[in-house]
Design a protein around this motif. Structure first.
Motif, PDB file in Angstrom:
ATOM      1  N   ASN A  89       0.849  -1.193   0.000  1.00  0.00           N
ATOM      2  CA  ASN A  89       0.000   0.000   0.000  1.00  0.00           C
ATOM      3  C   ASN A  89       0.884   1.242   0.000  1.00  0.00           C
ATOM      4  N   VAL A  90       0.574   2.210  -0.866  1.00  0.00           N
ATOM      5  CA  VAL A  90       1.342   3.452  -0.943  1.00  0.00           C
ATOM      6  C   VAL A  90       0.677   4.494  -0.041  1.00  0.00           C
ATOM      7  N   THR A  91       1.475   5.121   0.830  1.00  0.00           N
ATOM      8  CA  THR A  91       0.948   6.152   1.717  1.00  0.00           C
ATOM      9  C   THR A  91       1.778   7.419   1.573  1.00  0.00           C
ATOM     10  N   VAL A  92       1.125   8.562   1.734  1.00  0.00           N
ATOM     11  CA  VAL A  92       1.759   9.866   1.609  1.00  0.00           C
ATOM     12  C   VAL A  92       2.043  10.409   3.006  1.00  0.00           C
ATOM     13  N   GLU A  93       3.172  11.081   3.168  1.00  0.00           N
ATOM     14  CA  GLU A  93       3.534  11.640   4.469  1.00  0.00           C
ATOM     15  C   GLU A  93       2.490  12.640   4.964  1.00  0.00           C
ATOM     16  N   LEU A  94       2.402  12.757   6.283  1.00  0.00           N
ATOM     17  CA  LEU A  94       1.490  13.685   6.936  1.00  0.00           C
ATOM     18  C   LEU A  94       2.278  14.730   7.714  1.00  0.00           C
ATOM     19  N   ASN A  95       1.660  15.898   7.938  1.00  0.00           N
ATOM     20  CA  ASN A  95       2.277  16.883   8.823  1.00  0.00           C
ATOM     21  C   ASN A  95       1.940  16.523  10.274  1.00  0.00           C
ATOM     22  N   PRO A  96       2.515  17.220  11.257  1.00  0.00           N
ATOM     23  CA  PRO A  96       2.241  16.857  12.650  1.00  0.00           C
ATOM     24  C   PRO A  96       0.760  16.888  13.022  1.00  0.00           C
ATOM     25  N   GLY A  97      -0.037  17.698  12.310  1.00  0.00           N
ATOM     26  CA  GLY A  97      -1.467  17.764  12.595  1.00  0.00           C
ATOM     27  C   GLY A  97      -2.275  16.654  11.970  1.00  0.00           C
ATOM     28  N   GLY A  98      -1.615  15.743  11.243  1.00  0.00           N
ATOM     29  CA  GLY A  98      -2.313  14.615  10.642  1.00  0.00           C
ATOM     30  C   GLY A  98      -2.859  14.883   9.254  1.00  0.00           C
ATOM     31  N   GLU A  99      -2.511  16.021   8.650  1.00  0.00           N
ATOM     32  CA  GLU A  99      -2.974  16.337   7.300  1.00  0.00           C
ATOM     33  C   GLU A  99      -1.941  15.897   6.273  1.00  0.00           C
ATOM     34  N   GLN A 100      -2.429  15.407   5.138  1.00  0.00           N
ATOM     35  CA  GLN A 100      -1.533  14.968   4.080  1.00  0.00           C
ATOM     36  C   GLN A 100      -0.722  16.148   3.526  1.00  0.00           C
ATOM     37  N   ILE A 101       0.557  15.929   3.329  1.00  0.00           N
ATOM     38  CA  ILE A 101       1.407  16.963   2.745  1.00  0.00           C
ATOM     39  C   ILE A 101       1.012  17.154   1.286  1.00  0.00           C
ATOM     40  N   ARG A 102       0.621  18.373   0.955  1.00  0.00           N
ATOM     41  CA  ARG A 102       0.270  18.665  -0.445  1.00  0.00           C
ATOM     42  C   ARG A 102       1.530  18.695  -1.293  1.00  0.00           C
ATOM     43  N   PHE A 103       2.506  19.476  -0.899  1.00  0.00           N
ATOM     44  CA  PHE A 103       3.851  19.420  -1.466  1.00  0.00           C
ATOM     45  C   PHE A 103       4.802  20.217  -0.595  1.00  0.00           C
ATOM     46  N   ARG A 104       6.067  19.833  -0.632  1.00  0.00           N
ATOM     47  CA  ARG A 104       7.156  20.640  -0.099  1.00  0.00           C
ATOM     48  C   ARG A 104       7.697  21.476  -1.254  1.00  0.00           C
ATOM     49  N   LEU A 105       8.317  22.602  -0.934  1.00  0.00           N
ATOM     50  CA  LEU A 105       8.820  23.513  -1.961  1.00  0.00           C
ATOM     51  C   LEU A 105      10.310  23.738  -1.753  1.00  0.00           C
ATOM     52  N   LEU A 106      11.058  23.705  -2.859  1.00  0.00           N
ATOM     53  CA  LEU A 106      12.498  23.930  -2.796  1.00  0.00           C
ATOM     54  C   LEU A 106      12.914  24.827  -3.948  1.00  0.00           C
ATOM     55  N   ASN A 107      13.680  25.882  -3.637  1.00  0.00           N
ATOM     56  CA  ASN A 107      14.265  26.744  -4.662  1.00  0.00           C
ATOM     57  C   ASN A 107      15.699  26.282  -4.922  1.00  0.00           C
ATOM     58  N   ILE A 108      16.030  26.084  -6.189  1.00  0.00           N
ATOM     59  CA  ILE A 108      17.360  25.596  -6.553  1.00  0.00           C
ATOM     60  C   ILE A 108      18.196  26.766  -7.053  1.00  0.00           C
ATOM     61  N   ASP A 109      18.900  27.422  -6.150  1.00  0.00           N
ATOM     62  CA  ASP A 109      19.758  28.541  -6.534  1.00  0.00           C
ATOM     63  C   ASP A 109      21.228  28.160  -6.550  1.00  0.00           C
ATOM     64  N   ASP A 110      21.577  27.073  -5.886  1.00  0.00           N
ATOM     65  CA  ASP A 110      22.944  26.565  -5.803  1.00  0.00           C
ATOM     66  C   ASP A 110      22.858  25.069  -5.533  1.00  0.00           C
ATOM     67  N   PRO A 111      23.976  24.350  -5.640  1.00  0.00           N
ATOM     68  CA  PRO A 111      23.978  22.972  -5.125  1.00  0.00           C
ATOM     69  C   PRO A 111      23.557  22.988  -3.659  1.00  0.00           C
ATOM     70  N   ILE A 112      22.750  22.016  -3.247  1.00  0.00           N
ATOM     71  CA  ILE A 112      22.180  22.083  -1.906  1.00  0.00           C
ATOM     72  C   ILE A 112      21.937  20.689  -1.349  1.00  0.00           C
ATOM     73  N   THR A 113      22.085  20.558  -0.052  1.00  0.00           N
ATOM     74  CA  THR A 113      21.676  19.357   0.677  1.00  0.00           C
ATOM     75  C   THR A 113      20.450  19.707   1.506  1.00  0.00           C
ATOM     76  N   VAL A 114      19.382  18.968   1.302  1.00  0.00           N
ATOM     77  CA  VAL A 114      18.119  19.213   1.993  1.00  0.00           C
ATOM     78  C   VAL A 114      17.911  18.111   3.023  1.00  0.00           C
ATOM     79  N   SER A 115      17.778  18.483   4.271  1.00  0.00           N
ATOM     80  CA  SER A 115      17.551  17.513   5.347  1.00  0.00           C
ATOM     81  C   SER A 115      16.119  17.661   5.852  1.00  0.00           C
ATOM     82  N   ASP A 116      15.276  16.702   5.502  1.00  0.00           N
ATOM     83  CA  ASP A 116      13.858  16.757   5.846  1.00  0.00           C
ATOM     84  C   ASP A 116      13.522  15.717   6.907  1.00  0.00           C
TER      85      ASP A 116
END
Length: 398
Positions: free
Chosen positions: A106-133
């Motif tokens: 079964n495929v499940t989508v991540e939730l925020n702390p309030g229990g709502e499904q994450i619609r999307f995360r947003l990232l701006n690519i201005d340089d090489p970057i490491t994103v820690s989520d």
């Protein structure tokens, strides 16, 4: 599939038909220009270890076709018991919408702390970057921990006037700035998060920085943004052969000012066909439209005979075409050749509708389709005072 023909605010007819498919996963298509790339490393921490047979995936989302309709998914590599990573290259100065999903039976989508499904995360690519989520929760695993708030205000750097209608995100939690430029992201779990800000019409330069959130506390953010100057971009498009001479061509994009509502108004669709700019057909058969766009803005777009999903352009195969364009600093002409609207080895479905002679001339007849839920209405083409038509090119399965 069900479809519905309606005269706006006047007439509604419901008919049953065969299921139209084609909403599955497909790759984003090739791009008209090759832009510079930056290496991006995504690191994600799950709230608990995955079970046997499960895998963590990163899902890149396409909000022009529709967030639910054209995802691009990649398996992440496990690094520790709860940590995973995925390395890729993405276009410099682009805006990327993504989220994490747990795959398996079964495929499940991540939730925020309030229990709502994450619609999307947003990232701006201005340089090489490491994103820690950090993933706060899954549907079967509620959040446990402390949360805090990120709040503040954005204003014009030159004149200090407040900036409404900015999209502010952190950990997938979203807010739109109010008329006074203020925002509030509540329920962000304690820790360090990337706060990313984008003007929905691209009119201001993006903002992105890390924010430390403490439990039961407010992290303040007060930032001035730089306004982007407008330039004229003329889009010229050549259609595939065989389309009707009266074909009306539109541009669907990621710009709020050009019809992307940034909300799921119809079962995952964020675009209304009637709100999209219509191109002008020239004497030589090409189509043209000049738009005033902010210099430096990231412009995702596609050509369509309907909306971002129905009758939108395809690659030479059967996948959705999604173009990317970074607006230059001066006026320019962007020439595109549309490869297809119709998938190989597929036919057309033509809907002809007769309306009462008493129908007001200013009314518009639209058609809706229901492959799994009612999607956004699409204007039909007027044949004469009592007859309307619509040709469905895609997506459809036989």
């Amino acid at each position: 599939m069900r479809f519905k023909v309606s005269i706006f605010l006047t007439l509604s007819v419901l008919v049953l038909s065969a299921l139209i498919s084609g909403c599955g996963t497909s790759l984003f298509s090739s791009k008209p220009v090759e832009y510079q790339k930056a290496e991006v490393l995504f690191e994600a921490t799950s709230p608990s270890a995955l079970q046997e047979g499960q895998k963590l995936q990163i899902e890149f989302l396409d909000d022009v076709t529709g967030l639910a309709f054209n995802p691009l998914r990649f398996d992440m590599i496990q690094k520790g018991e709860r940590t995973f990573y995925y390395k890729t290259t993405l276009t410099l100065h682009s805006n990327v919408k993504y989220r994490y999903i747990k795959g398996g039976q079964n495929v499940t989508v991540e939730l925020n702390p309030g229990g709502e499904q994450i619609r999307f995360r947003l990232l701006n690519i201005d340089d090489p970057i490491t994103v820690s989520d950090s993933i706060a929760a899954w549907p079967e695993e509620p959040f446990s921990g402390e949360t805090g708030t990120i709040a503040g205000q954005f204003y014009d750097k030159a004149n200090n006037t407040p900036l409404p209608n900015l999209l502010v995100t952190a950990q997938g939690i979203q807010a739109i700035t109010a008329s006074d430029g203020s925002f509030r992201l509540q329920g962000v779990n304690a820790g360090t998060h990337l706060i990313t800000v984008m003007a929905l019409d691209g009119s201001y330069k993006d903002f992105q920085q890390q924010a430390v959130v403490a439990g039961n506390a407010i992290t303040p953010v007060y930032v001035g943004l730089e306004k982007r100057p407008l330039v004229n971009v003329t889009f010229e498009a050549i259609l595939p052969e065989g389309l009707a001479p009266s074909t009306e061509l539109r541009i669907a994009s990621n710009m709020y000012s050009l019809g992307n509502l940034y909300s799921d108004v119809y079962a995952g669709s964020t675009i209304l066909s009637a709100d999209l700019p219509v191109m002008q057909k020239l004497a030589n058969g090409t189509y043209s439209l000049t738009l005033a766009l902010p210099a430096g803005a990231y412009f995702n777009y596609k050509y369509s005979l309907g909306d971002g999903f129905w009758n939108s352009e395809l690659t030479s195969g059967s996948t959705f075409e999604v173009r990317e364009f970074i607006v230059p600093d001066s006026n320019t002409i962007q020439k595109d050749t549309i490869r297809a609207f119709q998938a190989p080895n597929s036919g057309l479905v033509t809907f002809n509708v007769t309306v009462p002679a008493s129908t007001p001339v200013e009314d518009i007849v639209t058609i809706q389709f229901n492959p799994f839920d009612w999607l956004a209405p699409i204007p039909m083409a007027r044949v004469d005072a009592t007859h309307w038509t619509f040709v469905l090119y895609n997506p459809q399965g036989y």
